[in-house]
Design a protein around this motif. Structure first.
Motif, PDB file in Angstrom:
ATOM      1  N   HIS A   1      -6.547   6.559  -5.228  1.00 14.01           N
ATOM      2  CA  HIS A   1      -6.178   6.441  -3.816  1.00 14.01           C
ATOM      3  C   HIS A   1      -7.390   6.736  -2.935  1.00 14.01           C
ATOM      4  O   HIS A   1      -8.420   7.215  -3.402  1.00 14.01           O
ATOM      5  CB  HIS A   1      -5.052   7.421  -3.467  1.00 14.01           C
ATOM      6  CG  HIS A   1      -3.772   7.161  -4.195  1.00 14.01           C
ATOM      7  ND1 HIS A   1      -2.909   6.158  -3.842  1.00 14.01           N
ATOM      8  CD2 HIS A   1      -3.206   7.801  -5.260  1.00 14.01           C
ATOM      9  CE1 HIS A   1      -1.862   6.176  -4.651  1.00 14.01           C
ATOM     10  NE2 HIS A   1      -2.019   7.169  -5.521  1.00 14.01           N
TER      11      HIS A   1
ATOM     12  N   ASP B   1      -5.227   6.438   2.867  1.00 11.95           N
ATOM     13  CA  ASP B   1      -3.824   6.197   2.512  1.00 11.95           C
ATOM     14  C   ASP B   1      -2.893   7.239   3.130  1.00 11.95           C
ATOM     15  O   ASP B   1      -1.678   7.031   3.183  1.00 11.95           O
ATOM     16  CB  ASP B   1      -3.643   6.200   0.989  1.00 11.95           C
ATOM     17  CG  ASP B   1      -4.349   5.031   0.309  1.00 11.95           C
ATOM     18  OD1 ASP B   1      -4.569   4.016   0.988  1.00 11.95           O
ATOM     19  OD2 ASP B   1      -4.683   5.156  -0.882  1.00 11.95           O
TER      20      ASP B   1
ATOM     21  N   MET C   1       0.845  -1.197   0.000  1.00 11.70           N
ATOM     22  CA  MET C   1       0.000   0.000   0.000  1.00 11.70           C
ATOM     23  C   MET C   1       0.879   1.245   0.000  1.00 11.70           C
ATOM     24  O   MET C   1       1.936   1.277   0.626  1.00 11.70           O
ATOM     25  CB  MET C   1      -0.899   0.002   1.245  1.00 11.70           C
ATOM     26  CG  MET C   1      -1.925  -1.115   1.265  1.00 11.70           C
ATOM     27  SD  MET C   1      -3.130  -0.912  -0.056  1.00 11.70           S
ATOM     28  CE  MET C   1      -3.962   0.569   0.498  1.00 11.70           C
TER      29      MET C   1
END
Length: 520
Positions: free
Chosen positions: A71, A75, A1
């Motif tokens: 995204h 995040d 990630m």
């Protein structure tokens, strides 16, 4: 990630929210300008709620753009904050509401306040310099607060009732972003911002009892001083609710960090609304003998603070805004650069952009904007080039002072900020300095600096060595193309023009008074 970091960059004329990845690359951002208020000559104010609202707006718009890139808001692991320094905001601890417009760093209404304060000490304007590293001048937040307590009844009343909260922009934003009065907002300021108030002991990194007594601020509620890199609290609302604010630096110190000036002797120059050169002096503060300021450069967590010498130019990019907004002779900075590039010199024209006096190392609050050397030959192109040269000449004077204080002449200068986008301006700067000017490809180094501080606090980076590859590719080096003889001639002309700018604030005040009499 992906590991993303958000950076709130609250500047003098605009606010932006920039999102970086762990490589220091910009993923996306949003920027917006806000209103500049000039209620009287020399006065500069912002609405504190404009600053706060602009931060919320930039965050939400940047998150929308982030989602379009695939995204999610989740995040973003942490947020850094960087801000215009010295700008003072006051609010009521009982209501949480601001009491007066923010008095901006470049505001010069406090000229008489400075004189009154200087008269209290045999050292004059250097009354507190050994404690805070700064001279008494209109620039700093403590002087602005003294003016408020001498002139604004609602502020005086709040002080008398122990309700007066005071802070620079970082304190106001963090307090409100983490919940404000109703939800337990955190009232803190980092060491870099605190070092611009004249109220902090730069050696102990605590509020100085001597300074507080000098200004008469015993009943004022000051924020808790913290490091530049630690978790202060979390956002209380919006798309990033619960994300920690973990880094805080005054904008010029943030640029120093963003340019990775971590070694003693490293220096950078940021060309924004004003122009600010910082020189890393290491772990001990150095008192300048040549008109510069001693300031805290940064402090990461429990590590020792680093210090810097600083020289400031009050008017840099704002001179372009003045040509655009007040005179209407250019449409934008791009047009100014185009016009300036059409001539090889200013044909003897010098533009001393002392709209709010001259900062380091001159420290002349009585100076005012002056254009010298105009002839029938002078064209708009010459004025535009002179506006760019003005910033470069003042940067040279600061650099010479730094060389004398440090005893080690700089061999090159790292640059960033809006005006550094101009190739012609950076070439002029190299010509006038006589040393290379080093410009990174990604010039959002102020936002990057606060993101680095936040990233360290949250474990994204653990050492400065891990930053070695960030923003190092495709840098541009500008090298001088003129002779030393021509450089000396140009700089001598500048100094003559500067001398002609002195004393005009006093003349302007006299004329203004006479005008009022005539109107009556």
């Amino acid at each position: 990630m992906p590991r993303l970091i958000g950076s709130i960059d609250q500047g003098t004329t605009s606010t932006r929210f920039v999102i970086f990845n762990e490589k220091g690359e910009i993923v996306t951002y949003h920027q917006m300008e806000f209103v500049q208020n000039h209620p009287q000559p020399g006065w500069v104010e912002h609405d504190p709620y404009d600053l706060l609202d602009s931060v919320h707006t930039c965050i939400e718009h940047a998150i929308l753009k982030l989602r379009l890139l695939g995204h999610e808001a989740s995040d973003i692991e942490c947020i850094g904050l960087t801000n215009q320094r010295e700008t003072l905001i006051t609010w009521d601890s009982a209501t949480g509401h601001s009491l007066y417009p923010a008095i901006v760093w470049s505001d010069t209404r406090t000229v008489d306040t400075v004189k009154q304060l200087a008269s209290k000490s045999k050292k004059g304007v250097n009354a507190l310099k050994d404690i805070c590293g700064l001279p008494l001048t209109t620039y700093f937040a403590g002087v602005k607060l003294r003016w408020l307590l001498d002139n604004i009844p609602v502020v005086v009343q709040a002080q008398n009732q122990n309700r007066l909260c005071v802070g620079t922009v970082d304190t106001w934003l963090i307090y409100n972003l983490t919940g404000g009065l109703e939800n337990g907002g955190v009232m803190v300021t980092d060491v870099t911002n605190a070092s611009r108030t004249m109220l902090m002991d730069i050696h102990a990194l605590n509020w100085s009892p001597e300074s507080i007594e000098f200004f008469g601020l015993e009943q004022v509620r000051l924020p808790r001083i913290v490091s530049s890199s630690e978790i202060y609290g979390t956002l209380a609302e919006g798309s990033l609710k619960g994300v920690p604010i973990a880094g805080c630096l005054g904008d010029q110190q943030a640029a120093l960090v963003g340019q990775q000036c971590f070694q003693k002797g490293d220096a950078k120059n940021t060309y924004g609304t004003g122009c600010f050169m910082l020189f890393n002096t290491g772990r001990q503060p150095v008192q300048s003998q040549n008109g510069l300021l001693t300031t805290v450069a940064y402090k990461f967590g429990n590590h020792d603070a680093a210090y810097a010498l600083e020289g400031s130019v009050a008017v840099a990019g704002s001179s372009i805004n003045w040509l655009r907004d007040n005179l209407g002779i250019i449409a934008d900075a791009g047009e100014l650069n185009t016009l300036a590039s059409k001539v090889k010199s200013t044909a003897g024209v010098y533009f001393v952009t002392a709209f709010a006096g001259l900062f380091a190392p001159y420290w002349r609050s009585d100076a005012r904007g002056t254009i010298c050397g105009i002839t029938h030959f002078t064209k708009l192109e010459h004025i535009c080039r002179a506006a760019l040269e003005a910033v470069c000449y003042q940067s040279r004077v600061i650099l010479e002072a730094m060389n004398m204080d440090s005893k080690t002449p700089l061999r090159s200068l790292k640059v960033d900020g809006g005006m550094s986008n101009s190739d012609i301006c950076m070439q002029i700067q190299s010509d006038i300095l006589g040393i290379p000017v080093d410009r990174p490809l990604m010039r959002e180094t102020t936002a990057l600096g606060s993101a680095i501080a936040a990233g360290f606090a949250c474990g994204i980076w653990k050492s400065f060595d891990e930053l070695s590859s960030i923003n190092k590719q495709d840098r541009t080096l500008f090298e001088s193309k003129i002779s030393q003889k021509r450089r000396n001639k140009m700089c001598n002309g500048w100094e003559q023009a500067v001398k002609r700018s002195y004393g005009w604030a006093n003349v302007a005040t006299t004329v203004s008074t006479e005008d009022k009499v005539l109107q009556l």
